[in-house]
Design a protein around this motif. Structure first.
Motif, PDB file in Angstrom:
ATOM      1  N   TYR A 154       5.898  61.386 -38.457  1.00 51.19           N
ATOM      2  CA  TYR A 154       5.967  61.668 -39.888  1.00 51.19           C
ATOM      3  C   TYR A 154       6.454  60.410 -40.603  1.00 51.19           C
ATOM      4  CZ  TYR A 154       5.763  66.345 -37.940  1.00 51.19           C
ATOM      5  OH  TYR A 154       5.381  67.463 -37.222  1.00 51.19           O
ATOM      6  N   ILE A 155       5.526  59.708 -41.237  1.00 49.56           N
ATOM      7  CA  ILE A 155       5.844  58.418 -41.848  1.00 49.56           C
ATOM      8  C   ILE A 155       5.327  58.364 -43.284  1.00 49.56           C
ATOM      9  CG2 ILE A 155       3.757  57.281 -40.969  1.00 49.56           C
ATOM     10  CD1 ILE A 155       5.588  54.840 -40.319  1.00 49.56           C
ATOM     11  N   GLN A 156       5.265  59.536 -43.925  1.00 46.33           N
ATOM     12  CA  GLN A 156       4.793  59.641 -45.298  1.00 46.33           C
ATOM     13  C   GLN A 156       5.856  59.156 -46.287  1.00 46.33           C
ATOM     14  OE1 GLN A 156       5.468  62.103 -43.228  1.00 46.33           O
ATOM     15  NE2 GLN A 156       6.320  63.921 -44.242  1.00 46.33           N
ATOM     16  N   PHE A 157       5.425  58.937 -47.521  1.00 49.05           N
ATOM     17  CA  PHE A 157       6.298  58.481 -48.613  1.00 49.05           C
ATOM     18  C   PHE A 157       6.999  57.165 -48.261  1.00 49.05           C
ATOM     19  CE2 PHE A 157       5.944  63.030 -49.507  1.00 49.05           C
ATOM     20  CZ  PHE A 157       5.661  63.008 -50.870  1.00 49.05           C
ATOM     21  N   ASN A 158       6.181  56.137 -48.012  1.00 44.63           N
ATOM     22  CA  ASN A 158       6.689  54.787 -47.786  1.00 44.63           C
ATOM     23  C   ASN A 158       5.839  53.801 -48.580  1.00 44.63           C
ATOM     24  OD1 ASN A 158       9.010  54.741 -45.772  1.00 44.63           O
ATOM     25  ND2 ASN A 158       7.563  56.083 -44.701  1.00 44.63           N
ATOM     26  N   ASP A 159       5.890  52.536 -48.241  1.00 44.34           N
ATOM     27  CA  ASP A 159       5.135  51.503 -48.952  1.00 44.34           C
ATOM     28  C   ASP A 159       4.202  50.764 -48.008  1.00 44.34           C
ATOM     29  OD1 ASP A 159       6.561  52.011 -51.387  1.00 44.34           O
ATOM     30  OD2 ASP A 159       8.254  50.887 -50.567  1.00 44.34           O
ATOM     31  N   ILE A 160       3.638  51.470 -47.058  1.00 44.04           N
ATOM     32  CA  ILE A 160       2.793  50.858 -46.033  1.00 44.04           C
ATOM     33  C   ILE A 160       1.393  50.613 -46.574  1.00 44.04           C
ATOM     34  CG2 ILE A 160       1.798  51.204 -43.737  1.00 44.04           C
ATOM     35  CD1 ILE A 160       4.226  53.024 -43.154  1.00 44.04           C
ATOM     36  N   GLU A 161       0.887  49.398 -46.404  1.00 42.41           N
ATOM     37  CA  GLU A 161      -0.443  49.027 -46.873  1.00 42.41           C
ATOM     38  C   GLU A 161      -1.444  48.875 -45.748  1.00 42.41           C
ATOM     39  OE1 GLU A 161      -0.249  45.532 -49.253  1.00 42.41           O
ATOM     40  OE2 GLU A 161       0.808  46.496 -50.916  1.00 42.41           O
ATOM     41  N   ALA A 162      -0.981  48.530 -44.547  1.00 43.03           N
ATOM     42  CA  ALA A 162      -1.880  48.206 -43.440  1.00 43.03           C
ATOM     43  C   ALA A 162      -1.653  49.113 -42.239  1.00 43.03           C
ATOM     44  CB  ALA A 162      -1.698  46.751 -43.028  1.00 43.03           C
ATOM     45  N   ILE A 163      -2.729  49.317 -41.464  1.00 50.72           N
ATOM     46  CA  ILE A 163      -2.639  50.027 -40.192  1.00 50.72           C
ATOM     47  C   ILE A 163      -3.273  49.138 -39.129  1.00 50.72           C
ATOM     48  CG2 ILE A 163      -3.216  52.097 -38.888  1.00 50.72           C
ATOM     49  CD1 ILE A 163      -3.561  53.602 -41.453  1.00 50.72           C
ATOM     50  N   THR A 164      -2.496  48.785 -38.131  1.00 48.17           N
ATOM     51  CA  THR A 164      -3.013  47.994 -37.018  1.00 48.17           C
ATOM     52  C   THR A 164      -2.872  48.808 -35.731  1.00 48.17           C
ATOM     53  OG1 THR A 164      -0.867  46.954 -36.564  1.00 48.17           O
ATOM     54  CG2 THR A 164      -2.298  45.863 -38.181  1.00 48.17           C
ATOM     55  N   ALA A 165      -3.513  48.336 -34.680  1.00 47.98           N
ATOM     56  CA  ALA A 165      -3.468  49.044 -33.403  1.00 47.98           C
ATOM     57  C   ALA A 165      -2.159  48.819 -32.666  1.00 47.98           C
ATOM     58  CB  ALA A 165      -4.640  48.598 -32.532  1.00 47.98           C
ATOM     59  N   GLU A 166      -1.450  47.762 -32.993  1.00 45.03           N
ATOM     60  CA  GLU A 166      -0.253  47.368 -32.243  1.00 45.03           C
ATOM     61  C   GLU A 166       0.818  48.459 -32.142  1.00 45.03           C
ATOM     62  OE1 GLU A 166       3.112  43.798 -32.204  1.00 45.03           O
ATOM     63  OE2 GLU A 166       1.468  43.778 -33.665  1.00 45.03           O
ATOM     64  N   PRO A 167       1.200  49.141 -33.243  1.00 48.35           N
ATOM     65  CA  PRO A 167       2.270  50.147 -33.113  1.00 48.35           C
ATOM     66  C   PRO A 167       1.899  51.327 -32.227  1.00 48.35           C
ATOM     67  CG  PRO A 167       1.899  49.545 -35.416  1.00 48.35           C
ATOM     68  CD  PRO A 167       0.762  48.997 -34.635  1.00 48.35           C
ATOM     69  N   PHE A 168       0.595  51.536 -31.994  1.00 48.45           N
ATOM     70  CA  PHE A 168       0.138  52.698 -31.245  1.00 48.45           C
ATOM     71  C   PHE A 168      -0.227  52.379 -29.799  1.00 48.45           C
ATOM     72  CE2 PHE A 168      -1.161  53.346 -35.733  1.00 48.45           C
ATOM     73  CZ  PHE A 168      -0.357  54.452 -36.032  1.00 48.45           C
ATOM     74  N   VAL A 169       0.082  51.184 -29.335  1.00 51.27           N
ATOM     75  CA  VAL A 169      -0.321  50.773 -27.992  1.00 51.27           C
ATOM     76  C   VAL A 169       0.195  51.735 -26.934  1.00 51.27           C
ATOM     77  CG1 VAL A 169       0.001  49.003 -26.222  1.00 51.27           C
ATOM     78  CG2 VAL A 169      -0.565  48.332 -28.557  1.00 51.27           C
ATOM     79  N   ASN A 170       1.461  52.139 -27.042  1.00 55.73           N
ATOM     80  CA  ASN A 170       2.054  53.038 -26.051  1.00 55.73           C
ATOM     81  C   ASN A 170       2.021  54.499 -26.479  1.00 55.73           C
ATOM     82  OD1 ASN A 170       2.841  50.901 -24.297  1.00 55.73           O
ATOM     83  ND2 ASN A 170       4.583  50.463 -25.641  1.00 55.73           N
ATOM     84  N   ALA A 171       1.612  54.779 -27.715  1.00 53.75           N
ATOM     85  CA  ALA A 171       1.711  56.136 -28.274  1.00 53.75           C
ATOM     86  C   ALA A 171       0.473  56.965 -27.958  1.00 53.75           C
ATOM     87  CB  ALA A 171       1.941  56.057 -29.769  1.00 53.75           C
ATOM     88  N   THR A 172       0.109  57.016 -26.704  1.00 54.36           N
ATOM     89  CA  THR A 172      -1.126  57.718 -26.316  1.00 54.36           C
ATOM     90  C   THR A 172      -0.975  59.230 -26.308  1.00 54.36           C
ATOM     91  OG1 THR A 172      -0.478  57.397 -24.003  1.00 54.36           O
ATOM     92  CG2 THR A 172      -1.973  55.775 -24.960  1.00 54.36           C
TER      93      THR A 172
END
Length: 400
Positions: free
Chosen positions: A101-119
């Motif tokens: 749950y990462i809603q209501f922030n100021d995030i502009e980009a989505i990359t693959a890096e944060p999800f490498v281990n989050a399978t």
């Protein structure tokens, strides 16, 4: 379907009622972009596929690893809360996390890096951020083989992200800037059941072709508050609920719903419909039909299964019950229980035969009707005697 109908039978009031009060703002909706109204009767609930909370097995010890920017409650070990933290980027997601749950922030980009281990991720809520399509990597979600729910509403996306997981069941893209659905982005979403595209910039050209027809599991499509001028083409036969409120749709082609025979709910209020083909809504399972806030004036065939009918804010001068209900079958009576017809141009009571055609009717909301506009005559000139001064009528006109 049995439980749904039982739900309706429990909430409907006993006895026929004709309600004549006038209420403003009577159609309640979760999209407040246009003037809507609070329904006077309980509506068919949205056909939303929800995922039960995944608390995990309490007997299995889960690691306490958590991103330092976020919060991972001990009582909900598979969830990570990063909302309302003014984050500029997605932190690295631990391997055991299933709900992010990462809603209501100021995030502009989505990359693959944060999800490498989050399978193991099953749900991601990135709503209410500042996501831009140009900053969403094509392979950002590729490794998320178990992802079921993805919320990207209230962002600045101009197109649907590509390479979404084939396991996805719900995709929320409301309140963005999407004007086109590319076949590339929608390809492979065979498990998708709910697609929310309300409050975007979709045009007829943006959804042409067989963009949606390949989604064989799709049950709910919402495209309210867009720029559509015609009904979307090539919908899959699996669709049960179609919401197209607040567009500029001027017509519904005859035979349009032959490809969606299982439709339960159709909402086309706040459009520009002036007439519809007589039998266009002859669907064996249709239960809710909302045509409020259009320009309709001619009656059409009412299918037997229909229970809730909204014709408010149209141009009906009478309701021809014979056309709406051309035949009676006591063994298979019409199931209509509620009809709303306020703010039309009706001048008399409802034809008594309506109660024979629709024996299960409970409420007829008649309400106030539109008044004919009075013709205003141009100001007349009053003869003026010699020596009289011009007279100011107080309405901006000077009478000689």
């Amino acid at each position: 379907m049995g439980l749904l109908k039982q739900w309706f039978l429990l909430i409907l009031l006993l006895g026929v009622k004709v309600i004549c009060q006038d209420y403003d703002n009577a159609y309640e909706t979760t999209y407040p972009e246009y003037d809507s109204e609070t329904e006077l009767e309980p509506r068919i609930p949205p056909l939303v596929v929800t995922q039960p909370p995944d608390y995990g097995n309490p007997y299995i010890p889960y690691p306490q690893e958590c991103a330092r920017e976020c919060y991972c409650p001990f009582s909900y070990p598979l969830a990570m809360y990063c909302d309302h933290r003014k984050l500029k980027a997605i932190p690295n997601i631990p391997r055991h996390i299933r709900h992010l749950y990462i809603q209501f922030n100021d995030i502009e980009a989505i990359t693959a890096e944060p999800f490498v281990n989050a399978t193991s991720l099953k749900e991601i809520n990135l709503g209410h951020n500042s996501l831009k399509s140009s900053l969403v990597e094509r392979n950002a979600f590729t490794n998320l083989k178990d992802l079921l729910l993805l919320y990207l509403d209230h962002n600045n996306l101009e197109e649907v992200p590509a390479s979404l997981p084939k396991t996805l069941q719900r995709l929320s893209l409301g309140f963005n800037r999407i004007s086109k659905l590319s076949a590339d982005a929608m390809q492979g979403l065979a498990s998708l059941t709910v697609l929310d595209l309300c409050n975007n910039r979709l045009t007829d050209a943006g959804i042409r072709g067989k963009t949606l027809s390949g989604m064989k599991a799709l049950m709910q499509i919402t495209m309210c508050n867009n720029k559509l001028k015609s009904m979307p083409s090539d919908l899959p036969a699996s669709v049960l609920q179609l919401s197209l409120e607040n567009n500029s749709i001027a017509s519904i082609p005859d035979g349009y719903f032959k490809k969606t025979p299982n439709l339960l709910s159709l909402r086309v209020s706040h459009n520009k419909l002036k007439a519809v083909p007589y039998t266009v809504f002859n669907l064996s399972r249709l239960m809710e039909l909302n045509l409020g806030h259009n320009q309709l004036s001619k009656a059409f065939f009412i299918p037997r299964a229909l229970e809730h009918l909204y014709l408010n804010h149209n141009e009906f001068m009478d309701l021809n019950v014979t056309l709406m209900c051309p035949s009676l079958d006591q063994s298979k009576p019409n199931l209509l229980t509620y009809i709303r017809i306020d703010n039309n141009r009706l001048s008399g009571p409802i034809d008594y035969s309506a109660y024979s055609c629709f024996p299960r009717i409970r409420i007829i909301f008649y309400g106030e009707q539109k008044l004919e506009k009075k013709k205003t005559l141009p100001p007349t000139k009053k003869p003026r005697l010699m020596g009289d001064a011009p007279i100011n009528g107080g309405d901006g006109n000077v009478y000689e």
